[in-house]
Design an enzyme around this catalytic site. Structure first.
Site, PDB file in Angstrom:
ATOM      1  N   GLU A   1      -7.328   0.193  -4.346  1.00 26.91           N
ATOM      2  CA  GLU A   1      -7.550   0.949  -2.904  1.00 26.91           C
ATOM      3  C   GLU A   1      -9.160   0.503  -2.207  1.00 26.91           C
ATOM      4  O   GLU A   1      -9.061  -0.780  -1.493  1.00 26.91           O
ATOM      5  CB  GLU A   1      -6.760   2.025  -2.216  1.00 26.91           C
ATOM      6  CG  GLU A   1      -5.669   1.979  -2.413  1.00 26.91           C
ATOM      7  CD  GLU A   1      -4.810   3.837  -2.219  1.00 26.91           C
ATOM      8  OE1 GLU A   1      -6.257   4.096  -2.097  1.00 26.91           O
ATOM      9  OE2 GLU A   1      -3.860   4.418  -2.267  1.00 26.91           O
TER      10      GLU A   1
ATOM     11  N   ASP B   1     -13.563   5.370   2.024  1.00 24.05           N
ATOM     12  CA  ASP B   1     -12.044   5.807   2.211  1.00 24.05           C
ATOM     13  C   ASP B   1     -11.797   7.325   2.261  1.00 24.05           C
ATOM     14  O   ASP B   1     -11.749   8.154   1.449  1.00 24.05           O
ATOM     15  CB  ASP B   1     -11.241   5.138   0.746  1.00 24.05           C
ATOM     16  CG  ASP B   1      -9.792   5.472   1.365  1.00 24.05           C
ATOM     17  OD1 ASP B   1      -9.099   6.070   2.068  1.00 24.05           O
ATOM     18  OD2 ASP B   1      -8.897   4.308   0.448  1.00 24.05           O
TER      19      ASP B   1
ATOM     20  N   LYS C   1       3.044  11.088  -3.552  1.00 27.34           N
ATOM     21  CA  LYS C   1       2.075  10.309  -4.443  1.00 27.34           C
ATOM     22  C   LYS C   1       1.290  11.737  -5.049  1.00 27.34           C
ATOM     23  O   LYS C   1       0.843  11.217  -5.968  1.00 27.34           O
ATOM     24  CB  LYS C   1       0.899   9.629  -3.838  1.00 27.34           C
ATOM     25  CG  LYS C   1       0.200   9.153  -4.046  1.00 27.34           C
ATOM     26  CD  LYS C   1      -0.167   8.272  -3.055  1.00 27.34           C
ATOM     27  CE  LYS C   1      -1.556   7.182  -3.483  1.00 27.34           C
ATOM     28  NZ  LYS C   1      -2.159   6.477  -2.874  1.00 27.34           N
TER      29      LYS C   1
ATOM     30  N   ASP D   1       0.908  -1.177  -0.067  1.00 31.25           N
ATOM     31  CA  ASP D   1      -0.178  -0.093   0.470  1.00 31.25           C
ATOM     32  C   ASP D   1       1.371   1.155   0.163  1.00 31.25           C
ATOM     33  O   ASP D   1       1.087   1.701   1.319  1.00 31.25           O
ATOM     34  CB  ASP D   1      -0.603   0.027   1.070  1.00 31.25           C
ATOM     35  CG  ASP D   1      -1.359   1.259   1.155  1.00 31.25           C
ATOM     36  OD1 ASP D   1      -1.798   1.974   0.641  1.00 31.25           O
ATOM     37  OD2 ASP D   1      -2.259   0.983   2.531  1.00 31.25           O
TER      38      ASP D   1
END
Lengths: 189, 627
Positions: free
Chosen positions: B176, B198, B76, B7
Site C-alpha cells: 500500500e 499510513d 481482512k 485497494d
C-alpha cells in the site's frame, strides 16, 4: 565479459540477459560472477553510488514486472535474474562479504577458511575483552585502531593483487577483523 | 486491454484504472468511490435451490445492525491468520468461528453458512471487478491488489488466493505505501526520497522509498498493527463513560460511546468544538470537547507513531530532514494533531493534494498500467519492494537463524545446507519462521515440514541444501535438494487457511522418496523422457507444418528420429543424449520458421495460447540443455 550465446527463442546471437532481437529473457547462469552481472569489474575498492546505479540499470531490464505478460517460464527466469542482481548488490556493498567473495569466490567463510588466528593476536583479543569489562570505551577505541590497521592491510593486499599478487593472506585478515568486530559490537551491550 | 488496480481495505475498498494517462477511481451507480468491505449472507436461494450470491458493499452494510450475525465486516483482519490468532480477532469483532473438523482452517459462521475469509474477500473483489468491467466495457486483463507492507507471507498468499478465487488474473500484489508513493511520485515527477505515513482505523504503517533513475525502491518499512484512529475514538469514549460514571462498559453502551467518540473526532477535524450528546442505557451525557482537549487526550497515542518512524529511518540510514516528500494515507491522517506531529518530526508540510482514502487505489492503477508493458512509463519505471520481516529457520536450541533479512529487495533467494545428527537419520525437520526476534517461539511460524527420504549415511554426511525464494509479491517458496542424490523438492509455503501440514509433508515426501534410487538409473530415465518430449514435439510439428519443410529436411529429420527411437529402447544414456541434441540441431531451422509463423498468427490474434505453449516448450528445452 558476458559470453555470447544463442537466444532460445529466436536463435539469434545474444549477449546479456535479454535478447535484443526478440526481447526474450535468457536462462540465467547457475553461478554468475557477481560484479559482471551488474556490469562492473571485480574490485575491492567500490563506489556505492555507482554500484546502486548499475544495480538499478540492470534490474530495470530483467525484473519480473517487465515480463508480467510473458509466459510463466520467462517470469521464472526474470525472478532468478533479479534475485542474482539483488544478491550481487548485497555482497558487493558489504565490505566483509565483498572481501571474502573476491578472495575465495564465496561471500561466507568456508570450512577450510576457519583457521585460528595466531596466538599473539588471540592474546591481544583476550586483553581487549578484559579491558572491556573495566573500561568499554577504551577497549573499543583500541579495537578500532587494530581494525583500521587490518583494513589497511586488506586494502593493500587487494591493491597488490592488481599487480599480480595473490590474495592468500585475505582469509587470515578477515578472520582477525571478525574477532575485532565481536569485541566492538560486544562493547555496545 | 486494460489492467486495473484494487485497494482491498479493511473497512472500504476501491477500484481504479488509468484512462488516458491519469489514474481514476471508478464510481458505482450512485457515484460513490468507496465500497464498504462488507458481505452479508442473507440465506436467499436461487430458483434451483442453490445458494444465491451474498450482498456486497453498501447493500450489505445497509441493514448490518439488524443482521449482525450474517454480516461480515473487517474480514481482512482474518486473512492468512492461524486459528489461534483468528480466535482473538473474532472475540474483538464479536464473530463466531465455525468448529473445524479437526483441521486448522479458519471458517467464519455467517448465519447457517460457513465461509472462509478468502471466500468473503473474493466476493468484494468480484464486485469491484464487475464495476471495472462495466465502466471499461471490457473484461480487465489483469489486476494489481494492494496489501499492507507489514503483511506476512500467509496474509499475502491469502490475498492472492482471494483474487484467484474471484477469477482474476492477479499480476502483482503491491504494498500500500508503495502504491501511495507511486501516485504522488509520478504526479510530482521528481527524483527523491519519500516517506509514506499510513494511519488507518486499526493499523499504522510507515515506509521510506527512494525514486531514482526510474527505480522506485522501498528502503524500509515499519509499523504497529495495533495503532489507529479507532484508538482516538476509544480515548474520547473513555472520557464520556467516566463522565456518566460507568465502569466496565460492554455491548451497546460501549458501542454508543465509541460512535459518539468517532463523531467528535470527525467534528474536530474541521471545527474547534464538538458537542457530544449520547444516550448510554439508563444514563445520558451532554458535554463539549474542544480541539485542544481532544489533542491532549490523543497525543500519547499519536506520538507512538514516531517510534515506528524512527525505526524506519534508522533502517534506511536516513534522518527526518532527508525526506523530499511526506505522503499521508488513511482517513486518520485527517486528524489535525496527526498532521502537526508529522510536520514537526519531518520538518516539512505533508503532501495533501490527493485524497488520503484514494491515493493507494490510484497508485495501484498506475502500477497495473505499467505492467501492461504498453504504458509510457513501462520502459522507464520499476517498483522494487522489500521483504517486510526477516525469514529464517529454527536451529538447535530454538534459536532463529536468519536467511533473508528484513528490508532486502525482492525477489531474493538464500540457501542453507542442513545435515543429520544421527547415523542413518532419514529425515530433517524444518521450521520456517518470519520475524525479528531471537527465539523461534517469539516469531511467526510459517510452516513446519520434514525433509524425508535422506539416504542412509553416517551423521553429518548428507547435505540437504534448502533454498528460500521470495518472489516479487513477497511470497515465499522453499525448495530442497539432497546434494549427493540430487533429488529435488519444491513447495510454495502453504498455510493453515489452505493446505494442512500433512499435505505439505506429503508433497515433499512425494518428491524426495526416490532419494535412494540409483543416480545413473535416474539420469537414464531423464534422458529418455527428454528424448520422448523432443520426439513428440517434432512429430506434432511435422504433421501440422509440413509445408514449412525445405530441401531434404524431411528425410534427415526422419532418419534421426528413427535412430533416436531405437536407442531409447536400450540403456545407452550417452547415445540417447547425443541423438536428442542431434535431432534438436537438424530441426532448428524448421522450428525457427514455425515460431515465426506462429508469432505472426498470434499477432493476428488467432492462436495466441498455442504460441505461448510452443515458446514455453522451447524454453524448457533450452533450460534442460543448459543444465
Amino acid at each position: 565479459m558476458l559470453a555470447v550465446t544463442q537466444c532460445w527463442q529466436c536463435r539469434e546471437p545474444v549477449q546479456g540477459p535479454v535478447c535484443a532481437g526478440c526481447g526474450a529473457i535468457q536462462p540465467p547462469p547457475a553461478h554468475p560472477e557477481l560484479f559482471t552481472i551488474l556490469g562492473l569489474s571485480p574490485s575491492y575498492t567500490i563506489d556505492r553510488k555507482a554500484v546502486d546505479k548499475a544495480w538499478r540499470g540492470a534490474s530495470r531490464k530483467v525484473h519480473p514486472d517487465r515480463f508480467a505478460g510473458a509466459s510463466a517460464v520467462q517470469r521464472r527466469m526474470a525472478l532468478q535474474w533479479t534475485a542474482h542482481l539483488n544478491r550481487a548488490r548485497k555482497v558487493i556493498r558489504d565490505d566483509t562479504q565483498r572481501a571474502w567473495y573476491l578472495a575465495t569466490g564465496s561471500e561466507r567463510p568456508g570450512e577450510r577458511d576457519k583457521n585460528q588466528p595466531d596466538p599473539a593476536f588471540l592474546e591481544q583479543v583476550f586483553e581487549l575483552n578484559m579491558l572491556r569489562a573495566e573500561d568499554p570505551a577504551a577497549a573499543i577505541e583500541r579495537a578500532r585502531g587494530l581494525q583500521s590497521t587490518e583494513q589497511e592491510r586488506l586494502s593493500a593486499l587487494f591493491q597488490s593483487q592488481a599487480q599480480g599478487g595473490t590474495l592468500d593472506g585475505a582469509p587470515a585478515i578477515l578472520g582477525r577483523l571478525n574477532y575485532l568486530r565481536t569485541v566492538i559490537d560486544g562493547g555496545h551491550e | 486491454m486494460a489492467n486495473i488496480g484494487i485497494d482491498l481495505g479493511t473497512t472500504n475498498s476501491l477500484v481504479a484504472v488509468v484512462m488516458g494517462q491519469t489514474p481514476r477511481v471508478l464510481l458505482d451507480d450512485e457515484g460513490r468511490s468507496l465500497t464498504p468491505s462488507v458481505v452479508r449472507y442473507s440465506g436467499a436461494k436461487n430458483p434451483d435451490g442453490s445458494d444465491a450470491p451474498p450482498m456486497i458493499g453498501w447493500e450489505a452494510l445497509e441493514n448490518a445492525v439488524e443482521h449482525a450475525s450474517t454480516t461480515l465486516t473487517s474480514v481482512k483482519r482474518f486473512m492468512g491468520r492461524s486459528l489461534d490468532e483468528a480466535r482473538k480477532v473474532a472475540e474483538e469483532l464479536h464473530y463466531t468461528l465455525a468448529d473445524g473438523e479437526g483441521q486448522d482452517v479458519v471458517r467464519i459462521q455467517a448465519g447457517d453458512k460457513v465461509v472462509t475469509p478468502v471466500e468473503v474477500s473474493a466476493w468484494i473483489l468480484r464486485l469491484l471487478y464487475m464495476r471495472a468491467n462495466e465502466c471499461l466495457m471490457a473484461e480487465p486483463t489483469g489486476v494489481v491488489i494492494t496489501v499492507p507492507a507489514y503483511f506476512d507471507d500467509a496474509q499475502r498468499q491469502a490475498t492472492r488466493d482471494a483474487g484467484k478465487l474471484a477469477g482474476m488474473n492477479v499480476l502483482r500484489l503491491l504494498n500500500e505505501p508503495t502504491a501511495a508513493a507511486l501516485a504522488y511520485g509520478l504526479q510530482e515527477n521528481s527524483q527523491g526520497t519519500y516517506v509514506v505515513f499510513d494511519l488507518g482505523g486499526g493499523t499504522f504503517d510507515i515506509s521510506v522509498l527512494e525514486l531514482s533513475e526510474g527505480v522506485f525502491q522501498v528502503l524500509s518499512t515499519a509499523g504497529d498493527t495495533r495503532l489507529g484512529g479507532d484508538d482516538f475514538d476509544r480515548e474520547v469514549a473513555k472520557l464520556i463513560l467516566a463522565k456518566a460514571g460507568i465502569e466496565n462498559a460492554t455491548g451497546k453502551v460501549l458501542r454508543a460511546a465509541m460512535e459518539a467518540g468517532e463523531q467528535a473526532k470527525r467534528d474536530l477535524t474541521t471545527g474547534e468544538i464538538a458537542e457530544i450528546s449520547v444516550e448510554l442505557g439508563s444514563a445520558s451525557v451532554q458535554m463539549q470537547l474542544t480541539r485542544g482537549e481532544f489533542n491532549e487526550l490523543i497525543r500519547p497515542i499519536a506520538e507512538r507513531t514516531l517510534m515506528s518512524c524512527k525505526q524506519a529511518l534508522a533502517d534506511a540510514e536516513m534522518e527526518p530532514g532527508d525526506m523530499d516528500g511526506v505522503v499521508l494515507v488513511g482517513g486518520s491522517t485527517r486528524v489535525p494533531l496527526v498532521r502537526e506531529i508529522v510536520e514537526q518530526f519531518f520538518g516539512r508540510e505533508p503532501l495533501s493534494n490527493l485524497d488520503p482514502d484514494k491515493v493507494v487505489a490510484l497508485g495501484a492503477a498506475l502500477q497495473a498500467d505499467i505492467l501492461t508493458g504498453s504504458s509510457e512509463l513501462s520502459d522507464d519505471l520499476l517498483l522494487m519492494d522489500v521483504v517486510p520481516l526477516s525469514l529464517g529457520v529454527e536451529t538447535m536450541g530454538g534459536v532463529v537463524e536468519r536467511l533473508i533479512w528484513r528490508s532486502s529487495p525482492i525477489p531474493v533467494t538464500a540457501s542453507e545446507t542442513f545435515t543429520t545428527q544421527v547415523d542413518g537419520q532419514n529425515a530433517v525437520d524444518l521450521h520456517v519462521l518470519q520475524g525479528e526476534r531471537e527465539l523461534a517461539k517469539d516469531n511467526r511460524s510459517l510452516a513446519r515440514f520434514k525433509l524425508k527420504g535422506i539416504p542412509d549415511m553416517p551423521a553429518g554426511l548428507p547435505r540437504v541444501k534448502v533454498t528460500f525464494t521470495v518472489d516479487a509479491d513477497g511470497i515465499l517458496s522453499v525448495s530442497a535438494t539432497e546434494q549427493y542424490t540430487k533429488t529435488h523438492a519444491e513447495i510454495e509455503v502453504q498455510h493453515s487457511y489452505g493446505l494442512g501440514d500433512d499435505e505439505i509433508e506429503a508433497m515433499l515426501e512425494a518428491a524426495i522418496d526416490h532419494a535412494e534410487s540409483d543416480v545413473d538409473q535416474r539420469l537414464l530415465i531423464e534422458a529418455r523422457v527428454e528424448a520422448q518430449q523432443v520426439l513428440a514435439v517434432v512429430d506434432k510439428s511435422l504433421s501440422r507444418d509440413a509445408d514449412l519443410l525445405a530441401g531434404n529436411e524431411a528425410q534427415v529429420i526422419s532418419q534421426v528420429s528413427v535412430a533416436l527411437r531405437q536407442v531409447c529402447e536400450g540403456d545407452d544414456r550417452k547415445r540417447i543424449q547425443e541423438l536428442t541434441t542431434k535431432l534438436d540441431e537438424v530441426t532448428a531451422p524448421f522450428a525457427q520458421r514455425r515460431i515465426e509463423r506462429d508469432l505472426k498468427l498470434a499477432l493476428e490474434g488467432q492462436d495466441a495460447l498455442e504460441v505461448l505453449d510452443v515458446l514455453d516448450r522451447s524454453v524448457k528445452a533450452a533450460e534442460d540443455a543448459a543444465n
